[in-house]
Design a protein around this motif. Structure first.
Motif, PDB file in Angstrom:
ATOM      1  N   ASP A  37       0.637  -1.017   0.196  1.00  0.00           N
ATOM      2  CA  ASP A  37      -0.117  -0.073  -0.208  1.00  0.00           C
ATOM      3  C   ASP A  37       0.551   0.940  -0.145  1.00  0.00           C
ATOM      4  OD1 ASP A  37      -2.603   1.210   0.560  1.00  0.00           O
ATOM      5  OD2 ASP A  37      -2.099   2.501   1.896  1.00  0.00           O
ATOM      6  N   ALA A  52     -21.353   3.807   5.010  1.00  0.00           N
ATOM      7  CA  ALA A  52     -23.043   2.998   5.227  1.00  0.00           C
ATOM      8  C   ALA A  52     -22.190   1.431   4.727  1.00  0.00           C
ATOM      9  CB  ALA A  52     -24.164   3.523   4.511  1.00  0.00           C
ATOM     10  N   ASP A 295     -12.615   0.138  -6.139  1.00  0.00           N
ATOM     11  CA  ASP A 295     -13.082   1.241  -7.059  1.00  0.00           C
ATOM     12  C   ASP A 295     -12.390   0.831  -8.091  1.00  0.00           C
ATOM     13  OD1 ASP A 295     -14.724   2.343  -5.473  1.00  0.00           O
ATOM     14  OD2 ASP A 295     -13.840   4.070  -4.967  1.00  0.00           O
ATOM     15  N   GLY A 305     -25.239   5.288  -1.098  1.00  0.00           N
ATOM     16  CA  GLY A 305     -23.936   4.540  -0.030  1.00  0.00           C
ATOM     17  C   GLY A 305     -23.844   3.315  -0.672  1.00  0.00           C
ATOM     18  N   LEU A 308     -18.398   0.648  -1.235  1.00  0.00           N
ATOM     19  CA  LEU A 308     -17.605   0.386  -1.151  1.00  0.00           C
ATOM     20  C   LEU A 308     -18.512  -1.250  -0.501  1.00  0.00           C
ATOM     21  CD1 LEU A 308     -15.588   1.278   2.741  1.00  0.00           C
ATOM     22  CD2 LEU A 308     -17.372  -0.536   2.535  1.00  0.00           C
TER      23      LEU A 308
HETATM   24  C1  LIG Z   1     -18.432  10.754  -0.300  1.00  0.00           C
HETATM   25  C2  LIG Z   1     -18.499   9.589  -0.558  1.00  0.00           C
HETATM   26  C3  LIG Z   1     -18.800   9.010   0.015  1.00  0.00           C
HETATM   27  C4  LIG Z   1     -19.459   7.511   0.112  1.00  0.00           C
HETATM   28  N1  LIG Z   1     -20.080   6.682   1.637  1.00  0.00           N
HETATM   29  C5  LIG Z   1     -19.749   5.726   1.339  1.00  0.00           C
HETATM   30  C6  LIG Z   1     -20.750   4.929   1.752  1.00  0.00           C
HETATM   31  O1  LIG Z   1     -21.882   4.939   2.928  1.00  0.00           O
HETATM   32  N2  LIG Z   1     -21.016   3.546   1.692  1.00  0.00           N
HETATM   33  C7  LIG Z   1     -20.436   2.815   0.622  1.00  0.00           C
HETATM   34  O2  LIG Z   1     -20.300   1.640   0.964  1.00  0.00           O
HETATM   35  N3  LIG Z   1     -19.355   3.469  -0.042  1.00  0.00           N
HETATM   36  C8  LIG Z   1     -19.541   4.929   0.131  1.00  0.00           C
HETATM   37  N4  LIG Z   1     -18.587   5.751  -0.787  1.00  0.00           N
HETATM   38  C9  LIG Z   1     -17.779   4.919  -1.511  1.00  0.00           C
HETATM   39  C10 LIG Z   1     -16.372   4.620  -0.472  1.00  0.00           C
HETATM   40  O3  LIG Z   1     -15.828   5.670  -0.252  1.00  0.00           O
HETATM   41  C11 LIG Z   1     -15.394   3.324  -1.859  1.00  0.00           C
HETATM   42  O4  LIG Z   1     -16.019   2.722  -2.466  1.00  0.00           O
HETATM   43  C12 LIG Z   1     -14.654   2.791  -1.391  1.00  0.00           C
HETATM   44  O5  LIG Z   1     -13.569   3.802  -0.183  1.00  0.00           O
HETATM   45  C13 LIG Z   1     -13.137   2.127  -2.401  1.00  0.00           C
HETATM   46  O6  LIG Z   1     -12.327   1.905  -1.137  1.00  0.00           O
HETATM   47  P1  LIG Z   1     -11.441   0.947  -2.321  1.00  0.00           P
HETATM   48  O7  LIG Z   1     -10.287  -0.026  -1.363  1.00  0.00           O
HETATM   49  O8  LIG Z   1     -11.519   0.273  -3.587  1.00  0.00           O
HETATM   50  O9  LIG Z   1     -10.158   2.198  -2.654  1.00  0.00           O
HETATM   51  P2  LIG Z   1      -9.156   3.114  -1.594  1.00  0.00           P
HETATM   52  O10 LIG Z   1     -10.332   3.044  -0.898  1.00  0.00           O
HETATM   53  O11 LIG Z   1      -9.164   4.041  -2.798  1.00  0.00           O
HETATM   54  O12 LIG Z   1      -8.259   2.207  -1.308  1.00  0.00           O
HETATM   55  C14 LIG Z   1      -6.800   2.348  -2.390  1.00  0.00           C
HETATM   56  C15 LIG Z   1      -5.215   1.812  -1.616  1.00  0.00           C
HETATM   57  O13 LIG Z   1      -4.327   2.009  -2.624  1.00  0.00           O
HETATM   58  C16 LIG Z   1      -3.074   2.975  -2.270  1.00  0.00           C
HETATM   59  N5  LIG Z   1      -2.809   2.672  -3.728  1.00  0.00           N
HETATM   60  C17 LIG Z   1      -2.976   3.087  -4.712  1.00  0.00           C
HETATM   61  N6  LIG Z   1      -2.178   3.330  -5.931  1.00  0.00           N
HETATM   62  C18 LIG Z   1      -0.616   2.913  -5.570  1.00  0.00           C
HETATM   63  C19 LIG Z   1      -0.198   1.739  -6.016  1.00  0.00           C
HETATM   64  N7  LIG Z   1       0.212   1.624  -7.388  1.00  0.00           N
HETATM   65  N8  LIG Z   1      -0.110   0.691  -5.463  1.00  0.00           N
HETATM   66  C20 LIG Z   1      -0.563   0.437  -4.204  1.00  0.00           C
HETATM   67  N9  LIG Z   1      -1.203   0.908  -3.265  1.00  0.00           N
HETATM   68  C21 LIG Z   1      -1.185   1.916  -4.131  1.00  0.00           C
HETATM   69  C22 LIG Z   1      -3.931   4.116  -1.878  1.00  0.00           C
HETATM   70  O14 LIG Z   1      -2.772   3.844  -1.509  1.00  0.00           O
HETATM   71  C23 LIG Z   1      -4.970   3.355  -1.452  1.00  0.00           C
HETATM   72  O15 LIG Z   1      -4.271   3.020   0.009  1.00  0.00           O
HETATM   73  C24 LIG Z   1     -17.913   7.315  -1.032  1.00  0.00           C
HETATM   74  C25 LIG Z   1     -17.306   7.583  -1.981  1.00  0.00           C
HETATM   75  C26 LIG Z   1     -17.492   9.388  -1.263  1.00  0.00           C
HETATM   76  C27 LIG Z   1     -16.920   9.952  -2.730  1.00  0.00           C
END
Ligand SMILES: Cc1cc2nc3c(=O)[nH]c(=O)nc-3n(C[C@H](O)[C@H](O)[C@H](O)COP(=O)(O)OP(=O)(O)OC[C@H]3O[C@@H](n4cnc5c(N)ncnc54)[C@H](O)[C@@H]3O)c2cc1C
Length: 411
Positions: A37, A52, A295, A305, A308
């Motif tokens: 990470d 949520a 994502d 929401g 995630l």
């Molecule tokens: C305003 C807002 C409100 C939200 N509310 C909700 C909710 O209530 N419920 C819900 O289900 N979802 C919600 N979401 C969506 C949710 O926040 C995201 O879908 C979720 O955080 C994505 O998680 P992830 O692990 O896929 O990506 P991320 O959390 O973006 O994690 C990606 C990770 O990869 C790392 N990284 C990047 N490039 C590299 C690389 N080359 N090598 C190694 N590491 C790397 C980064 O440092 C990071 O730690 C909301 C989103 C927003 C914008």
């Protein structure tokens, strides 16, 4: 020097990457799993949001032994109210209410602080034997017939059977893999803030559909709520910038106009944050020895929401696919295995992405006839208990072809 001590490497230790790594390490301890990470350990990159967590995702977190660590900070959402009005309207008629239990004592969702969830997943992954490498990033990879050679920014290299890109919405690895996306940005920005209020929320979540976008008040532990306030981009960004510069006056005045007085006087906890919004859907979820997760595969509007939760469903499906293949002695990075994951997840991802897009288009405007139609629609749903039950099931993540973990079953 080339290390060959991992079977699977995750690029990205957000909630999606950590959850899938944990599920794999617990169910197939013979698989060597590493998460790389880019963020330093125990930091969240300033993410002060709460999310949520749908009932299905909670079942998985219980099964993975993570829920006990977050439970004390998790606020059940016991009901949801939906209103549709203009910002200045004095009275906001409630068009639709959901009493949110999917079964006796099981609310359809809980609000959980992102920081707490990330910490709990990280600790559980470590205890299950996942190797955590941070801060570092996967910067390149090359695939041959038998393995993928992964290069980290630090210069270290690994030879692995499978690289999983969980590197977030702007996934660089997705681009390196040549996977194209359907992408557009919304003329909206989400303002996220935590507010303290005088009176208790009783676990009720409120979604006001306003012309600039949805304004959601989501209950947190104590007399506090998390706001996801979507509004026109320049306007939202100006308000957040003013608040960041120490001038909360305009922010609080606009906030109170939308929030109303039912929970008494409001005060801000910390600074509001701005999140530009867009839709990004990957056209494919795999290449040989490469898969997209969370994502990196889909960035969707937060109106429901679900981003995630969608990532958690990917994590559960990917872990189940890999564990099944591993137990059968198949090559876990093979096209055949990864295609199963892609087939399983594609429909749900596109359906959720396009549904949230449609909801945002239908509700984020002030067009008279459209307002009349949508209010009629909400009123009809409110009178049909069966249909409401279906919506609750969707919001709880309990519809479709669910992976075992989402049913609370071990892999
Ligand atoms: C305003 C807002 C409100 C939200 N509310 C909700 C909710 O209530 N419920 C819900 O289900 N979802 C919600 N979401 C969506 C949710 O926040 C995201 O879908 C979720 O955080 C994505 O998680 P992830 O692990 O896929 O990506 P991320 O959390 O973006 O994690 C990606 C990770 O990869 C790392 N990284 C990047 N490039 C590299 C690389 N080359 N090598 C190694 N590491 C790397 C980064 O440092 C990071 O730690 C909301 C989103 C927003 C914008």
């Amino acid at each position: 020097m080339i290390a060959t001590d991992a079977d699977i490497i995750f690029a990205g230790g957000g909630t999606a990457g950590l959850c899938a790594a944990l599920a794999l390490a617990r169910s197939a301890p013979d698989l060597k799993v590493e998460v790389v990470d880019a963020r330093a350990p125990n930091t969240t990159g300033g993410d002060e949001r709460a999310s949520a967590i749908a009932a299905a995702a909670r079942r998985m977190l219980v099964e993975l032994g993570v829920w006990t660590a977050v439970e004390a900070d998790a606020q059940p959402i016991v009901a949801m109210e939906i209103t549709d009005s203009r910002t200045g309207d004095v009275a906001r008629p409630v068009f639709l209410t959901f009493d949110g239990a999917v079964s006796e004592g099981e609310p359809f969702a809980h609000m959980v602080p992102n920081r707490r969830l990330a910490e709990a997943l990280r600790e559980a992954a470590k205890s299950a034997g996942v190797r955590l490498t941070a801060p570092d990033r996967v910067s390149a990879y090359a695939v041959d017939r038998a393995a993928t050679e992964v290069t980290l920014a630090s210069g270290e290299r690994r030879r692995v059977k499978l690289l999983i890109a969980a590197d977030g919405i702007r996934s660089r690895l997705r681009t390196l893999a040549g996977i194209r996306t359907v992408t557009w940005s919304y003329p909206q920005t989400a303002i996220v803030a935590t507010v303290a209020h005088e009176r208790p929320h009783h676990g009720v979540a409120i979604e006001h559909f306003l012309p600039g976008g949805p304004f959601a008040i989501l209950p947190l532990k104590g007399e506090r709520s998390s706001l996801v306030w979507t509004d026109r981009k320049p306007y939202a960004e100006t308000l957040v910038a003013q608040a960041a510069a120490g001038d909360d006056f305009a922010f609080m005045a606009e906030l109170e106009r939308r929030f109303g007085r039912r929970l008494g006087a409001l005060s801000l906890e910390g600074k509001p944050q701005a999140y530009p919004l867009g839709l990004t859907l990957a056209r494919d979820l795999m290449r040989p020895r490469f898969a997209l997760l969370g994502d990196a595969a889909h960035g969707i509007h937060p109106i429901a929401g679900q981003g995630l939760n969608l990532g958690f469903r990917d994590a559960a499906a990917l872990a189940e696919t890999i564990v099944d293949a591993f137990r059968l002695g198949l090559d876990i990075g093979s096209e055949e295995v990864l295609r199963r994951y892609e087939r399983w997840r594609r429909f749900d991802i596109w359906q959720m992405g396009l549904t949230t897009d449609l909801l945002n288009r239908v509700f984020s405007n002030d067009i008279g006839p459209l307002r009349a139609m949508r209010d009629l629609g909400l009123g009809i749903v409110d009178r049909l208990p069966r249909l409401k039950e279906r919506f609750i099931g969707e919001a709880a993540g309990l519809s479709g072809e669910l992976p075992k973990l989402m049913l609370g079953q071990a892999l």
